[in-house]
Write a protein that holds these residues in place. Structure first.
Motif, mmCIF file in Angstrom:
data_model
loop_
_atom_site.group_PDB
_atom_site.id
_atom_site.type_symbol
_atom_site.label_atom_id
_atom_site.label_comp_id
_atom_site.label_asym_id
_atom_site.label_seq_id
_atom_site.Cartn_x
_atom_site.Cartn_y
_atom_site.Cartn_z
ATOM 1 N N ASN A 18 63.065 17.714 -32.860
ATOM 2 C CA ASN A 18 62.813 17.577 -34.302
ATOM 3 C C ASN A 18 61.780 16.486 -34.570
ATOM 4 O OD1 ASN A 18 64.392 19.667 -35.283
ATOM 5 N ND2 ASN A 18 66.224 18.389 -35.427
ATOM 6 N N GLU A 19 61.821 15.427 -33.769
ATOM 7 C CA GLU A 19 60.870 14.326 -33.941
ATOM 8 C C GLU A 19 59.527 14.602 -33.259
ATOM 9 O OE1 GLU A 19 62.929 10.883 -32.458
ATOM 10 O OE2 GLU A 19 64.305 10.819 -34.172
ATOM 11 N N ASN A 20 59.535 15.495 -32.278
ATOM 12 C CA ASN A 20 58.327 15.815 -31.506
ATOM 13 C C ASN A 20 58.212 17.328 -31.325
ATOM 14 O OD1 ASN A 20 57.629 12.928 -30.474
ATOM 15 N ND2 ASN A 20 59.803 13.195 -30.058
ATOM 16 N N PRO A 21 57.988 18.057 -32.401
ATOM 17 C CA PRO A 21 57.978 19.522 -32.302
ATOM 18 C C PRO A 21 56.864 20.079 -31.418
ATOM 19 C CG PRO A 21 57.236 18.803 -34.461
ATOM 20 C CD PRO A 21 57.720 17.575 -33.752
ATOM 21 N N GLU A 22 55.875 19.253 -31.100
ATOM 22 C CA GLU A 22 54.762 19.720 -30.262
ATOM 23 C C GLU A 22 55.109 19.734 -28.774
ATOM 24 O OE1 GLU A 22 54.656 15.324 -30.059
ATOM 25 O OE2 GLU A 22 55.041 16.731 -31.664
ATOM 26 N N LEU A 23 56.243 19.163 -28.391
ATOM 27 C CA LEU A 23 56.619 19.163 -26.976
ATOM 28 C C LEU A 23 56.684 20.590 -26.457
ATOM 29 C CD1 LEU A 23 59.401 16.427 -26.689
ATOM 30 C CD2 LEU A 23 57.059 16.338 -25.856
ATOM 31 N N SER A 24 56.225 20.772 -25.238
ATOM 32 C CA SER A 24 56.200 22.124 -24.680
ATOM 33 C C SER A 24 57.105 22.289 -23.461
ATOM 34 C CB SER A 24 54.775 22.513 -24.303
ATOM 35 O OG SER A 24 54.272 21.618 -23.330
ATOM 36 N N ALA A 25 57.671 21.173 -22.957
ATOM 37 C CA ALA A 25 58.514 21.272 -21.764
ATOM 38 C C ALA A 25 59.560 20.161 -21.743
ATOM 39 C CB ALA A 25 57.648 21.195 -20.514
ATOM 40 N N LEU A 26 60.669 20.458 -21.083
ATOM 41 C CA LEU A 26 61.754 19.494 -20.882
ATOM 42 C C LEU A 26 62.225 19.581 -19.437
ATOM 43 C CD1 LEU A 26 64.029 20.224 -23.976
ATOM 44 C CD2 LEU A 26 62.595 18.202 -23.646
ATOM 45 N N TYR A 27 62.647 18.452 -18.908
ATOM 46 C CA TYR A 27 63.264 18.411 -17.586
ATOM 47 C C TYR A 27 64.638 17.796 -17.763
ATOM 48 C CZ TYR A 27 64.315 16.877 -12.845
ATOM 49 O OH TYR A 27 64.933 16.661 -11.643
ATOM 50 N N ALA A 28 65.672 18.536 -17.396
ATOM 51 C CA ALA A 28 67.042 18.049 -17.537
ATOM 52 C C ALA A 28 67.664 17.874 -16.161
ATOM 53 C CB ALA A 28 67.871 19.034 -18.359
ATOM 54 N N THR A 29 68.239 16.717 -15.930
ATOM 55 C CA THR A 29 68.952 16.482 -14.674
ATOM 56 C C THR A 29 70.424 16.807 -14.889
ATOM 57 O OG1 THR A 29 69.354 14.168 -15.209
ATOM 58 C CG2 THR A 29 67.346 14.670 -13.974
ATOM 59 N N ARG A 30 71.090 17.112 -13.831
ATOM 60 C CA ARG A 30 72.520 17.436 -13.825
ATOM 61 C C ARG A 30 72.800 18.753 -14.534
ATOM 62 N NH1 ARG A 30 75.541 11.957 -13.237
ATOM 63 N NH2 ARG A 30 77.034 13.399 -12.422
ATOM 64 N N TYR A 31 73.864 19.367 -14.155
ATOM 65 C CA TYR A 31 74.272 20.634 -14.777
ATOM 66 C C TYR A 31 74.596 20.434 -16.251
ATOM 67 C CZ TYR A 31 76.800 24.980 -15.576
ATOM 68 O OH TYR A 31 77.216 26.197 -16.072
ATOM 69 N N THR A 32 75.335 19.368 -16.565
ATOM 70 C CA THR A 32 75.740 19.150 -17.952
ATOM 71 C C THR A 32 74.542 18.895 -18.862
ATOM 72 O OG1 THR A 32 76.187 16.835 -17.392
ATOM 73 C CG2 THR A 32 78.071 18.327 -17.441
ATOM 74 N N GLY A 33 73.560 18.154 -18.368
ATOM 75 C CA GLY A 33 72.350 17.921 -19.151
ATOM 76 C C GLY A 33 71.571 19.203 -19.368
ATOM 77 N N THR A 34 71.535 20.039 -18.347
ATOM 78 C CA THR A 34 70.828 21.313 -18.451
ATOM 79 C C THR A 34 71.515 22.228 -19.453
ATOM 80 O OG1 THR A 34 70.088 21.095 -16.164
ATOM 81 C CG2 THR A 34 69.975 23.298 -17.137
ATOM 82 N N VAL A 35 72.835 22.319 -19.383
ATOM 83 C CA VAL A 35 73.579 23.183 -20.313
ATOM 84 C C VAL A 35 73.423 22.683 -21.744
ATOM 85 C CG1 VAL A 35 75.891 23.989 -20.973
ATOM 86 C CG2 VAL A 35 75.194 24.005 -18.568
ATOM 87 N N GLY A 36 73.481 21.377 -21.951
ATOM 88 C CA GLY A 36 73.272 20.823 -23.291
ATOM 89 C C GLY A 36 71.883 21.140 -23.817
ATOM 90 N N ALA A 37 70.878 21.030 -22.952
ATOM 91 C CA ALA A 37 69.496 21.347 -23.347
ATOM 92 C C ALA A 37 69.355 22.830 -23.685
ATOM 93 C CB ALA A 37 68.526 20.950 -22.237
ATOM 94 N N ILE A 38 69.960 23.696 -22.891
ATOM 95 C CA ILE A 38 69.921 25.139 -23.163
ATOM 96 C C ILE A 38 70.521 25.429 -24.533
ATOM 97 C CG2 ILE A 38 70.931 27.371 -22.489
ATOM 98 C CD1 ILE A 38 70.732 26.282 -19.524
ATOM 99 N N ARG A 39 71.661 24.841 -24.809
ATOM 100 C CA ARG A 39 72.336 25.079 -26.097
ATOM 101 C C ARG A 39 71.490 24.576 -27.267
ATOM 102 N NH1 ARG A 39 78.615 23.996 -24.366
ATOM 103 N NH2 ARG A 39 78.784 25.925 -23.162
ATOM 104 N N ALA A 40 70.833 23.447 -27.070
ATOM 105 C CA ALA A 40 69.958 22.913 -28.128
ATOM 106 C C ALA A 40 68.766 23.838 -28.360
ATOM 107 C CB ALA A 40 69.477 21.508 -27.753
ATOM 108 N N LEU A 41 68.161 24.316 -27.287
ATOM 109 C CA LEU A 41 67.018 25.232 -27.428
ATOM 110 C C LEU A 41 67.437 26.504 -28.154
ATOM 111 C CD1 LEU A 41 65.230 24.851 -23.974
ATOM 112 C CD2 LEU A 41 64.596 23.828 -26.166
ATOM 113 N N LYS A 42 68.626 27.005 -27.841
ATOM 114 C CA LYS A 42 69.132 28.199 -28.530
ATOM 115 C C LYS A 42 69.359 27.908 -30.012
ATOM 116 C CE LYS A 42 71.398 30.469 -24.629
ATOM 117 N NZ LYS A 42 72.707 30.894 -24.068
ATOM 118 N N PHE A 43 69.965 26.756 -30.310
ATOM 119 C CA PHE A 43 70.230 26.379 -31.692
ATOM 120 C C PHE A 43 68.930 26.289 -32.490
ATOM 121 C CE2 PHE A 43 70.594 23.065 -34.945
ATOM 122 C CZ PHE A 43 71.597 23.611 -35.740
ATOM 123 N N LEU A 44 67.912 25.711 -31.873
ATOM 124 C CA LEU A 44 66.613 25.552 -32.538
ATOM 125 C C LEU A 44 65.728 26.797 -32.416
ATOM 126 C CD1 LEU A 44 65.820 21.927 -31.309
ATOM 127 C CD2 LEU A 44 66.513 22.608 -33.622
#
Length: 124
Positions: A18-44
């Motif tokens: 939301n603060e940086n809508p121009e971002l084009s990529a994310l790197y998530a470590t750990r399974y829990t971080g990855t799942v949280g990121a996936i859920r956020a991407l789906k929500f947005l």
């Protein structure tokens, strides 16, 4: 993003994007971080974001198949534990010592197209 729980990763990714809508990529470590990121991407509804995550599980495999995650790094925790226990037992029973100071288990990179070829990476 690095988080020990899905909720923190989820809220952090939403805030970050939301603060940086121009971002084009994310790197998530750990399974829990990855799942949280996936859920956020789906929500947005941000399928345009390239997400590289960690560890194979139902949610990361589903995300690969549905293009919510671009790649998953798999470090094979089963093999890590199995080899550590096996080599420790060999050392205790046979006084065996490794030839090298480090014994590595290669990280595998899974994409949508090669995960299907390696359906059960935990067992290999």
């Amino acid at each position: 993003c690095y988080y020990n729980d899905e909720s923190s990763a989820y809220h952090s990714v939403i805030k970050l994007l939301n603060e940086n809508p121009e971002l084009s990529a994310l790197y998530a470590t750990r399974y829990t971080g990855t799942v949280g990121a996936i859920r956020a991407l789906k929500f947005l509804n941000r399928k345009d974001i390239i997400l590289i995550g960690h560890d194979i599980g139902k949610e990361t495999v589903d995300a690969l198949e549905c293009n919510w995650c671009s790649a998953v790094l798999f470090q094979n925790p089963f093999k890590q534990g199995y080899y550590a226990a096996t080599l420790l037992a060999k050392h205790i029973i046979e006084s065996w010592l490794p030839e090298k100071k480090k014994m590595l288990i290669p990280t595998q990179v899974f994409f949508k197209n090669n995960y299907i070829e390696n359906q059960d990476p935990i067992l290999k």
